[in-house]
Design an enzyme around this catalytic site. Structure first.
Site, PDB file in Angstrom:
ATOM      1  N   SER A 163      41.433  30.966  39.821  1.00  0.00           N
ATOM      2  CA  SER A 163      40.346  31.450  40.668  1.00  0.00           C
ATOM      3  C   SER A 163      39.859  32.838  40.288  1.00  0.00           C
ATOM      4  CB  SER A 163      40.792  31.459  42.133  1.00  0.00           C
ATOM      5  OG  SER A 163      41.947  32.265  42.294  1.00  0.00           O
ATOM      6  N   GLU A 343      39.438  40.514  53.706  1.00  0.00           N
ATOM      7  CA  GLU A 343      40.367  41.479  53.110  1.00  0.00           C
ATOM      8  C   GLU A 343      41.245  40.711  52.129  1.00  0.00           C
ATOM      9  OE1 GLU A 343      42.476  43.699  56.018  1.00  0.00           O
ATOM     10  OE2 GLU A 343      40.663  44.532  56.938  1.00  0.00           O
ATOM     11  N   HIS A 347      41.114  38.250  44.785  1.00  0.00           N
ATOM     12  CA  HIS A 347      39.840  37.770  44.254  1.00  0.00           C
ATOM     13  C   HIS A 347      38.778  38.861  44.259  1.00  0.00           C
ATOM     14  CE1 HIS A 347      42.023  34.176  45.752  1.00  0.00           C
ATOM     15  NE2 HIS A 347      41.661  33.719  44.561  1.00  0.00           N
TER      16      HIS A 347
END
Length: 377
Positions: A163, A343, A347
């Site tokens: 990701s 938060e 990422h």
């Protein structure tokens, strides 16, 4: 549907299209039978800057008429393959600012700005998947005058990862992976084909057949960039690996897959998370996974981009608070897609993804990875 060797040329705006071009007006919405058109929740407008009593032809005609696709996708039904896109953008009487993305939300070019009366032809290379090509238009004052699409064979940089690398969907904006931004740092001579997907480890990526999918497309002279570690560290039996055994074993499969096609594998150490020690230094959450990848790169004599080290420098320079602008730290109400705020110390926002992509590009220069280096912008 046209065949893979066919070309497509679109003339956007008002009036009769230029000879040899398909006309696209503001109300040309996508229709599966037609095979092209606008789609989305935004708006499209059209202008023609030439006096209707003045006859113009060819290049001048292509420039004087245009569409203003504000937050709209232009979709073309097209065979899967690699395509070179040439777009002309400008306005005879106004400054413009256009951002073009492809597919899920892949950055293919830096933002395009033109002054009043200036026209720019820009080129980029993309992969069409699932039978269509999607181009997204945004910007402060977007324009599209004309578009030419032609099939090509070119150097491909494949990416396998998780990701932190993947092409995040537009609905998640400002989420972005660094592999999503990397294409904009290359000239049109390179296709960046990002196969990274959220939640995958070096193991699950292979077991789901994703490395096989890359192998089917890979050819001599291509590159395969590999960044895993975040999900290898998890206890999940479908994803977890051990640094010096199964992690190395799975990473070696990427090397084998690339070399079988006479392509060049490149390891990238996993980018750091945003966890700081009390003294303001970054805490290393990857540990032995970084060391194991470096060891294997030496053992197999393959290039390695140490993005763990590069991200450590980047985040520590920004500091505990300053580094939040790189990660998905947002206030409630700041972004429409995340009304409650976020938060997230793993990422990235687009700015963070851009800074990391720039670090990857700089390491390509430092390692002199040819011919990739010569195709960087």
């Amino acid at each position: 549907m046209k065949g893979i060797n066919q070309e497509w040329a679109f003339d956007f705006g008002i009036g009769t299209p230029t000879e040899g071009y398909i006309g696209v007006s503001a109300d040309t919405l996508y229709d599966d039978d037609r095979g092209y058109g606008f789609q989305g929740n935004g708006q499209v407008f059209a202008r023609n800057r030439m006096d209707r009593d003045v006859k113009v032809m060819g290049e001048e005609q292509l420039q004087q008429s245009f569409c203003i696709p504000k937050g709209m996708d232009f979709i073309i039904k097209i065979p899967d393959g690699t395509y070179r896109i040439t777009a002309e953008i400008g306005d005879a009487i106004a400054d413009t600012h256009t951002i073009i993305r492809a597919g899920e939300n892949k950055a293919v070019l830096p933002p395009i700005s033109t002054f009043q009366g200036e026209f720019k032809k820009v080129m980029f290379t993309v992969a069409a998947r699932n039978g269509n090509l999607v181009l997204k238009f945004t910007g402060l004052a977007p324009r599209i005058n004309n578009l030419h699409i032609s099939p090509v064979e070119t150097l491909t940089l494949f990416i396998a990862g998780d990701s932190t690398v993947t092409d995040q969907a537009a609905i998640g904006y400002p989420y972005a992976g660094w592999g999503q931004i990397l294409p904009a740092l290359f000239k049109y001579d390179v296709l960046v084909d990002n196969h990274a997907i959220s939640g995958r480890s070096s193991r699950s990526f292979i077991e789901e057949g994703r490395l096989d999918e890359i192998s089917e497309k890979m050819k001599s002279g291509d590159f395969l960039f590999v960044q895993f570690g975040h999900n290898d560290e998890k206890s999940d039996p479908k994803r977890g690996t051990k640094p010096y055994t199964t992690y190395k074993q799975h990473l070696k499969e990427y090397i084998v897959a690339a070399k079988e096609k006479q392509a060049c594998p490149v390891f990238i150490t996993p980018v750091h998370r945003r966890y700081f020690n009390d003294d303001g230094t970054l805490s290393d959450t990857h540990g032995d996974y970084i060391i194991a990848m470096k060891e294997l790169a030496v053992e197999e004599n393959i290039p390695l981009i140490d993005l763990a080290a590069e991200s450590k420098i980047l985040f520590e320079e920004a500091g505990i608070e300053g580094s939040k602008r790189y990660f998905m730290w947002t206030y409630p109400g700041e972004y429409i897609n995340h009304p409650g705020g976020v938060e997230d110390n793993t990422h990235f926002q687009e700015l963070g993804a851009l800074r990391l992509a720039e670090r990857v590009a700089e390491q390509i220069r430092q390692l002199d990875l040819q011919p990739l280096r010569m195709y960087l912008r």
